[in-house]
Motif scaffolding. Sequence first.
Motif, PDB file in Angstrom:
ATOM      1  N   THR A  28      10.885 -14.639   6.421  1.00 15.61           N
ATOM      2  CA  THR A  28      10.507 -13.968   7.663  1.00 15.61           C
ATOM      3  C   THR A  28      10.608 -12.474   7.410  1.00 15.61           C
ATOM      4  OG1 THR A  28      11.304 -15.781   9.043  1.00 15.61           O
ATOM      5  CG2 THR A  28      11.033 -13.629  10.103  1.00 15.61           C
ATOM      6  N   GLY A  29       9.506 -11.777   7.634  1.00 15.27           N
ATOM      7  CA  GLY A  29       9.464 -10.347   7.398  1.00 15.27           C
ATOM      8  C   GLY A  29       9.616  -9.566   8.687  1.00 15.27           C
ATOM      9  N   PHE A  30      10.258  -8.417   8.569  1.00 22.94           N
ATOM     10  CA  PHE A  30      10.430  -7.528   9.725  1.00 22.94           C
ATOM     11  C   PHE A  30      10.021  -6.136   9.293  1.00 22.94           C
ATOM     12  CE2 PHE A  30      12.738  -4.632  12.492  1.00 22.94           C
ATOM     13  CZ  PHE A  30      12.588  -5.213  13.745  1.00 22.94           C
ATOM     14  N   ASP A  31       9.102  -5.527  10.045  1.00 24.74           N
ATOM     15  CA  ASP A  31       8.640  -4.190   9.668  1.00 24.74           C
ATOM     16  C   ASP A  31       8.158  -3.434  10.903  1.00 24.74           C
ATOM     17  OD1 ASP A  31       7.771  -3.053   6.611  1.00 24.74           O
ATOM     18  OD2 ASP A  31       6.939  -1.980   8.327  1.00 24.74           O
ATOM     19  N   GLY A  32       8.375  -2.131  10.906  1.00 29.29           N
ATOM     20  CA  GLY A  32       7.985  -1.308  12.043  1.00 29.29           C
ATOM     21  C   GLY A  32       6.595  -0.721  11.943  1.00 29.29           C
ATOM     22  N   MET A  33       5.955  -0.852  10.767  1.00 27.15           N
ATOM     23  CA  MET A  33       4.615  -0.289  10.562  1.00 27.15           C
ATOM     24  C   MET A  33       4.558   1.183  10.987  1.00 27.15           C
ATOM     25  SD  MET A  33       2.594  -2.594   9.253  1.00 27.15           S
ATOM     26  CE  MET A  33       2.509  -4.375   9.001  1.00 27.15           C
ATOM     27  N   THR A  34       5.584   1.932  10.643  1.00 28.04           N
ATOM     28  CA  THR A  34       5.627   3.348  11.025  1.00 28.04           C
ATOM     29  C   THR A  34       4.557   4.136  10.271  1.00 28.04           C
ATOM     30  OG1 THR A  34       7.295   3.783   9.338  1.00 28.04           O
ATOM     31  CG2 THR A  34       8.079   3.282  11.557  1.00 28.04           C
ATOM     32  N   PRO A  35       4.057   5.218  10.858  1.00 27.90           N
ATOM     33  CA  PRO A  35       2.968   5.985  10.245  1.00 27.90           C
ATOM     34  C   PRO A  35       3.442   7.058   9.269  1.00 27.90           C
ATOM     35  CG  PRO A  35       3.378   6.821  12.445  1.00 27.90           C
ATOM     36  CD  PRO A  35       4.318   5.657  12.252  1.00 27.90           C
ATOM     37  N   TYR A  36       4.580   6.854   8.620  1.00 29.94           N
ATOM     38  CA  TYR A  36       5.053   7.804   7.605  1.00 29.94           C
ATOM     39  C   TYR A  36       3.994   7.998   6.522  1.00 29.94           C
ATOM     40  CZ  TYR A  36       7.843   9.455   3.613  1.00 29.94           C
ATOM     41  OH  TYR A  36       8.307  10.149   2.514  1.00 29.94           O
ATOM     42  N   TYR A  37       3.284   6.918   6.194  1.00 30.91           N
ATOM     43  CA  TYR A  37       2.068   7.008   5.384  1.00 30.91           C
ATOM     44  C   TYR A  37       1.069   6.017   5.942  1.00 30.91           C
ATOM     45  CZ  TYR A  37       4.108   3.004   2.827  1.00 30.91           C
ATOM     46  OH  TYR A  37       4.666   1.797   2.487  1.00 30.91           O
ATOM     47  N   ASP A  38      -0.125   5.974   5.380  1.00 25.74           N
ATOM     48  CA  ASP A  38      -1.251   5.213   5.907  1.00 25.74           C
ATOM     49  C   ASP A  38      -0.866   3.768   6.236  1.00 25.74           C
ATOM     50  OD1 ASP A  38      -3.689   4.080   6.547  1.00 25.74           O
ATOM     51  OD2 ASP A  38      -4.764   5.022   4.891  1.00 25.74           O
ATOM     52  N   VAL A  39      -0.918   3.427   7.507  1.00 25.45           N
ATOM     53  CA  VAL A  39      -0.525   2.090   7.954  1.00 25.45           C
ATOM     54  C   VAL A  39      -1.450   1.028   7.384  1.00 25.45           C
ATOM     55  CG1 VAL A  39      -0.261   0.619   9.996  1.00 25.45           C
ATOM     56  CG2 VAL A  39       0.586   2.962  10.039  1.00 25.45           C
ATOM     57  N   ARG A  40      -2.672   1.408   7.038  1.00 20.74           N
ATOM     58  CA  ARG A  40      -3.604   0.411   6.480  1.00 20.74           C
ATOM     59  C   ARG A  40      -3.082  -0.193   5.183  1.00 20.74           C
ATOM     60  NH1 ARG A  40      -8.978   3.983   6.475  1.00 20.74           N
ATOM     61  NH2 ARG A  40      -7.382   5.457   5.728  1.00 20.74           N
ATOM     62  N   PRO A 189       2.087   6.174  -1.156  1.00 22.85           N
ATOM     63  CA  PRO A 189       1.252   7.329  -1.482  1.00 22.85           C
ATOM     64  C   PRO A 189       2.025   8.634  -1.609  1.00 22.85           C
ATOM     65  CG  PRO A 189       0.233   6.030   0.262  1.00 22.85           C
ATOM     66  CD  PRO A 189       1.625   5.498   0.077  1.00 22.85           C
ATOM     67  N   ASP A 190       3.237   8.703  -1.052  1.00 21.01           N
ATOM     68  CA  ASP A 190       4.015   9.943  -1.148  1.00 21.01           C
ATOM     69  C   ASP A 190       4.832  10.017  -2.434  1.00 21.01           C
ATOM     70  OD1 ASP A 190       5.679   7.808  -0.021  1.00 21.01           O
ATOM     71  OD2 ASP A 190       7.214   9.347   0.224  1.00 21.01           O
ATOM     72  N   MET A 191       4.789   8.970  -3.253  1.00 18.32           N
ATOM     73  CA  MET A 191       5.561   8.957  -4.488  1.00 18.32           C
ATOM     74  C   MET A 191       4.796   9.650  -5.605  1.00 18.32           C
ATOM     75  SD  MET A 191       7.100   5.088  -4.146  1.00 18.32           S
ATOM     76  CE  MET A 191       8.275   5.204  -5.484  1.00 18.32           C
ATOM     77  N   ALA A 192       5.535  10.157  -6.590  1.00 12.84           N
ATOM     78  CA  ALA A 192       4.938  11.003  -7.625  1.00 12.84           C
ATOM     79  C   ALA A 192       3.795  10.312  -8.360  1.00 12.84           C
ATOM     80  CB  ALA A 192       6.023  11.433  -8.613  1.00 12.84           C
ATOM     81  N   LEU A 193       3.970   9.056  -8.744  1.00 11.91           N
ATOM     82  CA  LEU A 193       2.941   8.377  -9.530  1.00 11.91           C
ATOM     83  C   LEU A 193       1.627   8.305  -8.771  1.00 11.91           C
ATOM     84  CD1 LEU A 193       1.879   6.780 -11.890  1.00 11.91           C
ATOM     85  CD2 LEU A 193       3.084   4.755 -11.027  1.00 11.91           C
ATOM     86  N   PHE A 194       1.679   7.917  -7.505  1.00 13.04           N
ATOM     87  CA  PHE A 194       0.474   7.810  -6.688  1.00 13.04           C
ATOM     88  C   PHE A 194      -0.184   9.182  -6.540  1.00 13.04           C
ATOM     89  CE2 PHE A 194      -1.285   4.589  -3.636  1.00 13.04           C
ATOM     90  CZ  PHE A 194      -2.355   5.350  -3.184  1.00 13.04           C
ATOM     91  N   LYS A 195       0.626  10.201  -6.216  1.00  8.43           N
ATOM     92  CA  LYS A 195       0.094  11.549  -6.019  1.00  8.43           C
ATOM     93  C   LYS A 195      -0.500  12.107  -7.306  1.00  8.43           C
ATOM     94  CE  LYS A 195       2.787  14.305  -3.536  1.00  8.43           C
ATOM     95  NZ  LYS A 195       4.052  14.918  -3.040  1.00  8.43           N
ATOM     96  N   PHE A 196       0.177  11.888  -8.429  1.00  5.38           N
ATOM     97  CA  PHE A 196      -0.332  12.386  -9.706  1.00  5.38           C
ATOM     98  C   PHE A 196      -1.651  11.712 -10.079  1.00  5.38           C
ATOM     99  CE2 PHE A 196       4.108  13.625 -11.557  1.00  5.38           C
ATOM    100  CZ  PHE A 196       4.136  14.717 -10.709  1.00  5.38           C
ATOM    101  N   ALA A 197      -1.707  10.396  -9.955  1.00  4.16           N
ATOM    102  CA  ALA A 197      -2.925   9.672 -10.324  1.00  4.16           C
ATOM    103  C   ALA A 197      -4.094  10.115  -9.453  1.00  4.16           C
ATOM    104  CB  ALA A 197      -2.698   8.165 -10.193  1.00  4.16           C
ATOM    105  N   HIS A 198      -3.844  10.274  -8.170  1.00  2.07           N
ATOM    106  CA  HIS A 198      -4.901  10.687  -7.243  1.00  2.07           C
ATOM    107  C   HIS A 198      -5.443  12.062  -7.616  1.00  2.07           C
ATOM    108  CE1 HIS A 198      -7.096  10.796  -3.434  1.00  2.07           C
ATOM    109  NE2 HIS A 198      -6.626  12.023  -3.243  1.00  2.07           N
ATOM    110  N   ALA A 199      -4.547  13.001  -7.890  1.00  2.00           N
ATOM    111  CA  ALA A 199      -4.976  14.358  -8.219  1.00  2.00           C
ATOM    112  C   ALA A 199      -5.688  14.422  -9.570  1.00  2.00           C
ATOM    113  CB  ALA A 199      -3.767  15.293  -8.218  1.00  2.00           C
TER     114      ALA A 199
END
Length: 333
Positions: A28-40, A189-199
Amino acid sequence: MRFLITGTAGFIGFHLARRLLDDGHFVTGFDGMTPYYDVRLKEARHAILERSNGFRAVIGQLEDAAALQQAAELAEPEVIVHLAAQAGVRYSLENPKAYVDANLTGSWNVLELARQCEVKHLMLASTSSVYGANDKVPFAEADKTDEPLTLYAATKKAMEAMGHSYAHLWKIPTTAFRFFTVYGPWGRPDMALFKFAHAIEKGEPIDVYGEGNMRRDFTYVDDLVEAIVRLVPVVPSEDNRVTADGITDTLSRQAPFRVVNIGGGQPVGLLDFIAAIEQALGKPAIRNLLPMQKGDLPQTYAAPDLLRELTGYVPETDVPTGVTKFVEWYRLS
């Protein structure tokens, strides 16, 4: 077994839930789906989990005790794994209240839930950031953690302390595990690997703090999950106190409570990490070298001896392999 996992739409919670479902458990999962990063991205993770008949989800904030109670009634959990938190060291400088709400009030709600459910094992996600200004490396679980450098680290240290008190007062077997720079597919997406790869893919410069001289114990997410799964049956008690030569167990003298590092103990330089990304992408990075940011440490890595003694396992995926797997996912996402 029946698991209640907080944060299943998050990076680590998603991977752990998927592994447990694949192993035949009920989650059973519990999550707030907060918009700290893209909810999608969070919704996409949950959509994959929902393909399993063994998965059910409750959407709610950690601060909402009634929502957590609903999840517990649905799960009837034997094990609670508390992964949900307000993450991010740098964001804690911008929005400190979010950390107090989620990581303090929210974690207390989870502790209350574990007490009411009388779970067999409560597992709490902490962080290597709790070691703060400790200048001794590698970081061992018994090292001093009295000088946190960010509010994020302070809230996680407070969660550990609250967990110990509840383990003592209500005899809740509790393991707090400290993560070390987790990375991999489906990462934030806010982590270094994601940001570096994107840039790098876009030919844009990347910000390299500490002028690239920092070293981190990068932990591939599948290795982290393997360690957590192996710790599930290692319920803290005097029966599994580690007595091996040279190993300092953190099993409390007053409570069924233990702290365990989850890291490989193999620090990698930030510039080497960037080089692995360049290799996987087949493109060079444009480096914007910057000084250290507030709260950053020049070097963090784990002493993995206790994890090895308890589980027979230590994270082992090397950075080039893990980064390549991330890039393969990133290009398909």
